[in-house]
Motif scaffolding. Structure first.
Motif, PDB file in Angstrom:
ATOM      1  N   LEU A  92       3.807 -36.847 -20.189  1.00 19.50           N
ATOM      2  CA  LEU A  92       2.610 -37.472 -19.602  1.00 19.50           C
ATOM      3  C   LEU A  92       2.853 -38.942 -19.293  1.00 19.50           C
ATOM      4  O   LEU A  92       2.437 -39.443 -18.242  1.00 19.50           O
ATOM      5  CB  LEU A  92       1.430 -37.354 -20.576  1.00 19.50           C
ATOM      6  CG  LEU A  92       0.724 -36.003 -20.662  1.00 19.50           C
ATOM      7  CD1 LEU A  92      -0.261 -36.010 -21.825  1.00 19.50           C
ATOM      8  CD2 LEU A  92       0.014 -35.679 -19.353  1.00 19.50           C
ATOM      9  N   ALA A  93       3.529 -39.616 -20.234  1.00 18.35           N
ATOM     10  CA  ALA A  93       3.808 -41.038 -20.032  1.00 18.35           C
ATOM     11  C   ALA A  93       4.660 -41.241 -18.782  1.00 18.35           C
ATOM     12  O   ALA A  93       4.407 -42.148 -17.981  1.00 18.35           O
ATOM     13  CB  ALA A  93       4.502 -41.627 -21.254  1.00 18.35           C
ATOM     14  N   GLU A  94       5.642 -40.365 -18.594  1.00 17.07           N
ATOM     15  CA  GLU A  94       6.495 -40.473 -17.398  1.00 17.07           C
ATOM     16  C   GLU A  94       5.688 -40.236 -16.129  1.00 17.07           C
ATOM     17  O   GLU A  94       5.834 -40.947 -15.133  1.00 17.07           O
ATOM     18  CB  GLU A  94       7.649 -39.459 -17.478  1.00 17.07           C
ATOM     19  CG  GLU A  94       8.779 -39.940 -18.371  1.00 17.07           C
ATOM     20  CD  GLU A  94       9.792 -38.846 -18.696  1.00 17.07           C
ATOM     21  OE1 GLU A  94       9.756 -37.777 -18.055  1.00 17.07           O
ATOM     22  OE2 GLU A  94      10.612 -39.067 -19.614  1.00 17.07           O
ATOM     23  N   GLN A  95       4.823 -39.217 -16.199  1.00 13.48           N
ATOM     24  CA  GLN A  95       3.997 -38.922 -15.022  1.00 13.48           C
ATOM     25  C   GLN A  95       3.050 -40.082 -14.712  1.00 13.48           C
ATOM     26  O   GLN A  95       2.801 -40.405 -13.546  1.00 13.48           O
ATOM     27  CB  GLN A  95       3.162 -37.668 -15.270  1.00 13.48           C
ATOM     28  CG  GLN A  95       3.948 -36.373 -15.243  1.00 13.48           C
ATOM     29  CD  GLN A  95       3.013 -35.191 -15.530  1.00 13.48           C
ATOM     30  OE1 GLN A  95       1.930 -35.090 -14.983  1.00 13.48           O
ATOM     31  NE2 GLN A  95       3.435 -34.310 -16.414  1.00 13.48           N
ATOM     32  N   PHE A  96       2.508 -40.692 -15.773  1.00 14.05           N
ATOM     33  CA  PHE A  96       1.568 -41.789 -15.554  1.00 14.05           C
ATOM     34  C   PHE A  96       2.288 -43.001 -14.955  1.00 14.05           C
ATOM     35  O   PHE A  96       1.770 -43.661 -14.045  1.00 14.05           O
ATOM     36  CB  PHE A  96       0.860 -42.168 -16.863  1.00 14.05           C
ATOM     37  CG  PHE A  96      -0.257 -43.152 -16.652  1.00 14.05           C
ATOM     38  CD1 PHE A  96      -1.415 -42.771 -15.979  1.00 14.05           C
ATOM     39  CD2 PHE A  96      -0.159 -44.459 -17.108  1.00 14.05           C
ATOM     40  CE1 PHE A  96      -2.455 -43.676 -15.763  1.00 14.05           C
ATOM     41  CE2 PHE A  96      -1.194 -45.369 -16.893  1.00 14.05           C
ATOM     42  CZ  PHE A  96      -2.338 -44.977 -16.221  1.00 14.05           C
ATOM     43  N   ASN A  97       3.496 -43.262 -15.456  1.00 15.16           N
ATOM     44  CA  ASN A  97       4.319 -44.318 -14.862  1.00 15.16           C
ATOM     45  C   ASN A  97       4.561 -44.071 -13.378  1.00 15.16           C
ATOM     46  O   ASN A  97       4.509 -45.002 -12.567  1.00 15.16           O
ATOM     47  CB  ASN A  97       5.659 -44.418 -15.589  1.00 15.16           C
ATOM     48  CG  ASN A  97       5.623 -45.474 -16.672  1.00 15.16           C
ATOM     49  OD1 ASN A  97       5.388 -46.646 -16.397  1.00 15.16           O
ATOM     50  ND2 ASN A  97       5.815 -45.061 -17.911  1.00 15.16           N
ATOM     51  N   ALA A  98       4.833 -42.820 -13.059  1.00  8.28           N
ATOM     52  CA  ALA A  98       5.099 -42.466 -11.656  1.00  8.28           C
ATOM     53  C   ALA A  98       3.844 -42.665 -10.808  1.00  8.28           C
ATOM     54  O   ALA A  98       3.901 -43.127  -9.669  1.00  8.28           O
ATOM     55  CB  ALA A  98       5.584 -41.015 -11.575  1.00  8.28           C
ATOM     56  N   LEU A  99       2.687 -42.356 -11.396  1.00  7.92           N
ATOM     57  CA  LEU A  99       1.418 -42.538 -10.686  1.00  7.92           C
ATOM     58  C   LEU A  99       1.190 -44.026 -10.394  1.00  7.92           C
ATOM     59  O   LEU A  99       0.756 -44.412  -9.305  1.00  7.92           O
ATOM     60  CB  LEU A  99       0.272 -41.988 -11.542  1.00  7.92           C
ATOM     61  CG  LEU A  99      -1.103 -41.873 -10.886  1.00  7.92           C
ATOM     62  CD1 LEU A  99      -1.114 -40.728  -9.870  1.00  7.92           C
ATOM     63  CD2 LEU A  99      -2.185 -41.637 -11.942  1.00  7.92           C
ATOM     64  N   MET A 100       1.521 -44.857 -11.371  1.00 12.63           N
ATOM     65  CA  MET A 100       1.319 -46.301 -11.219  1.00 12.63           C
ATOM     66  C   MET A 100       2.308 -46.915 -10.238  1.00 12.63           C
ATOM     67  O   MET A 100       1.979 -47.844  -9.496  1.00 12.63           O
ATOM     68  CB  MET A 100       1.434 -47.008 -12.579  1.00 12.63           C
ATOM     69  CG  MET A 100       0.302 -46.761 -13.539  1.00 12.63           C
ATOM     70  SD  MET A 100      -1.284 -47.370 -12.928  1.00 12.63           S
ATOM     71  CE  MET A 100      -2.088 -45.848 -12.493  1.00 12.63           C
ATOM     72  N   SER A 101       3.535 -46.415 -10.268  1.00 12.36           N
ATOM     73  CA  SER A 101       4.539 -46.998  -9.366  1.00 12.36           C
ATOM     74  C   SER A 101       4.381 -46.458  -7.950  1.00 12.36           C
ATOM     75  O   SER A 101       4.984 -46.979  -7.014  1.00 12.36           O
ATOM     76  CB  SER A 101       5.936 -46.697  -9.888  1.00 12.36           C
ATOM     77  OG  SER A 101       6.204 -45.317  -9.767  1.00 12.36           O
ATOM     78  N   GLY A 102       3.559 -45.430  -7.807  1.00 12.35           N
ATOM     79  CA  GLY A 102       3.337 -44.875  -6.476  1.00 12.35           C
ATOM     80  C   GLY A 102       4.326 -43.789  -6.112  1.00 12.35           C
ATOM     81  O   GLY A 102       4.266 -43.225  -5.023  1.00 12.35           O
ATOM     82  N   SER A 103       5.259 -43.472  -7.013  1.00 12.70           N
ATOM     83  CA  SER A 103       6.242 -42.441  -6.684  1.00 12.70           C
ATOM     84  C   SER A 103       5.643 -41.036  -6.830  1.00 12.70           C
ATOM     85  O   SER A 103       6.221 -40.058  -6.377  1.00 12.70           O
ATOM     86  CB  SER A 103       7.502 -42.596  -7.540  1.00 12.70           C
ATOM     87  OG  SER A 103       7.204 -42.422  -8.908  1.00 12.70           O
TER      88      SER A 103
END
Lengths: 140, 410
Positions: A92-103
């Motif tokens: 989840l943390a990885e997915q949330f990071n990806a959401l924030m970075s726009g990837s």
């Protein structure tokens, strides 16, 4: 450059609701892990206590002070991680990071309401603060 | 709009090209001058001209360009001397900024003169840059850092200052104008009292230099620190003023080229002032810009700037202070340049984001003055700060922006 629609996407009603009424803010009896994250530039804080049982989060308590994004993100995260295993949380943390970075454009969860933050680079660290606190707790 | 002394705000605004920029579809309203001021075209041109026509190293070339660069470098030193009414241009030391100036004094004069059981006095409204260097020094020497408290308005409690002074006091380092509250401190009186117990005084002029005339001989400060970038000049260049006798007796801060008279592997003889404190190739372009900034400020007149900003602060205090749900932080008797406030129920960062969406630049945070925030029991404030180019119309835009904050967070 931002326009009024960006501002609305940042401050979604659901985000403001989590800011005004943070979930899981009551103390818990027997925390097994504790963590915190502080942003020295703005003084925002998130404190988290969790009780891990059979590899999963049974109970948690999140408190803090700070802007609407940091505190709403903490509240939304708490709702999302309840019952999850450490491994699921890493995902989840990885997915949330990806959401924030726009990837990534969606993580198919309630956390998607925070994706408006990515248009405000200086606020991304606000949204990530709770996840740092969680990481701190799980590695404690 | 023209002021009482021929202060023509429209003409002034025209000299700052950045004021024509649009931010998020709105004309920029720049209310963050306390963080850094915008630059007039003459400053931008001076830096560009230096690199285009005179670039060379100072004090070491026999060639023409080196002489030109040296002239620019030394002319700005003289302009700075005149600006603060120092007795001698050799008392003007170039540094990177206020922070470096204070660190220089702490590491040289401080290390040489502060010992175990001695005391350094600062105030409750210092910027971190006038706290941490002294903390480091006191930690190293076993000395104590004492703090003059302030009251609920943001005024220093002078009786407490009197009480703290003693023959143990070695240094009194005070901010002239608080960056978080706008308070103007009674530094002349404080320095008199500090000298009476034999202490040396340092004035943090980072915020005051752009807003009022500073006369180091009238204030009788031993050291003055300020930054070029807050007085309409470039970043990376700042000034340490120190009385000649003090500077002469201090050890150097950094070793290297430019600061020596002669070097052998057995012994180095240091250069005379000011070179002793200017090791290495300095920020020559920065001095070109700073010189232009000082000329510019003199042309406008610091008294005119002060009068204009006073009227802005009065208007802003009335206009923003009258909003239901807004609390002003810092209501000292003598203030300048800064309007700090909180919006009930809305974190300053959220206020900042909503204002930015309307092109209004303010600072949201603790302003590198966490003890000030702790004093008022708040994590942060919204700070609108003024420069010579701001207008009452812009304060009206801020007023409307705050209304928008209520709409979003209602």
């Amino acid at each position: 450059m931002t326009d009024p629609a960006d501002l609305d996407a940042l401050y979604r009603e659901i985000v403001l609701d989590h800011h005004r009424n943070p979930r899981n803010s009551d103390a818990i009896d027997a925390p097994t892990h504790e963590g915190e994250a502080i942003n020295p530039f703005c003084g925002d804080e998130v404190h988290i206590k969790i009780q891990l049982q059979d590899g999963g989060i049974k109970e948690l308590s999140i408190t803090g002070v700070g802007c609407s994004i940091s505190q709403a993100s903490a509240s939304l995260m708490g709702e999302e991680i309840k019952g999850k295993t450490a491994e699921q949380i890493t995902g989840l943390a990885e997915q949330f990071n990806a959401l924030m970075s726009g990837s990534a454009d969606s993580m198919q969860s309630d956390l998607d309401v925070l994706k408006g933050v990515k248009r405000y680079p200086v606020r991304i660290k606000c949204a990530l603060l709770a996840w740092s606190a969680l990481d701190d707790a799980l590695s404690s | 709009m023209s002021g009482p002394h021929g202060f023509d705000i429209d003409a002034i605004r025209k000299q700052f090209p950045i004021l024509d920029v649009e931010v998020n579809g709105h004309p920029l309203v720049y209310l963050d001058t306390a963080a850094t001021s915008q630059k007039p075209q003459v400053v931008i041109d001076a830096i560009s001209d230096y690199y285009s026509r005179s670039n060379s190293n100072v004090h070491r070339g026999v060639h023409t360009l080196s002489q030109q660069a040296t002239d620019i470098y030394e002319e700005t030193r003289e302009k700075t001397r005149a600006l603060i009414n120092a007795a001698d241009a050799r008392e003007i030391i170039y540094v990177r900024g206020t922070t470096e100036a204070i660190n220089l004094v702490a590491s040289t004069y401080g290390r040489q003169n502060v010992g175990e059981g001695d005391e350094v006095i600062v105030t409750a409204m210092e910027h971190h840059s006038n706290i941490v260097p002294w903390q480091i020094l006191c930690g190293e020497k076993g000395a104590d850092l004492k703090v003059v408290p302030m009251d609920e308005n943001g005024d220093l409690i002078m009786e407490e200052f009197d009480r703290l002074l003693s023959d143990r006091t070695k240094i009194v380092a005070v901010v002239h104008l608080s960056n978080a509250l706008g308070t103007i401190n009674p530094v002349k009186e404080m320095f008199q009292k500090a000298h009476a117990v034999g202490a040396v005084t340092l004035l943090d002029g980072a915020q005051s230099a752009p807003h009022m005339a500073i006369d180091v001989r009238d204030l009788d400060c031993d050291f003055l620190a300020f930054s070029g970038h807050k007085i309409y000049g470039p970043t990376g260049i700042g000034i340490l003023y120190g009385k000649y006798d003090l500077l002469s007796q201090m050890p150097p801060y950094q070793g290297g080229g430019e600061m020596i008279a002669s070097v052998t592997f057995e012994k180095t003889i240091y250069a005379e002032l000011p070179a002793k404190f200017e090791a290495g190739t300095p920020h020559i372009a920065g001095t070109a810009g700073l010189g232009a900034a000082i000329d510019f400020v003199n042309q406008v007149g610091l008294d005119n700037v002060a009068a204009h900003e006073k009227s802005l602060l009065e208007y802003g205090t009335e206009r923003i202070g009258s909003i239901n749900g807004v609390n002003l932080i810092g209501t000292a008797k003598h203030r300048s340049g800064v309007l700090s406030f909180v919006v009930e129920g809305v974190h300053p960062h959220d206020v900042g984001t909503v204002l930015d969406s309307q092109g209004i630049a303010i600072r949201a945070g603790h302003h590198c003055a966490q003890p000030v925030m702790a004093h008022f029991g708040i994590p942060a404030t919204v700070r609108a700060s003024f420069g010579m180019y701001n207008t009452t119309d812009e304060i009206d835009r801020l007023y409307e922006g705050v209304q928008q904050v209520f709409e979003v967070f209602g």
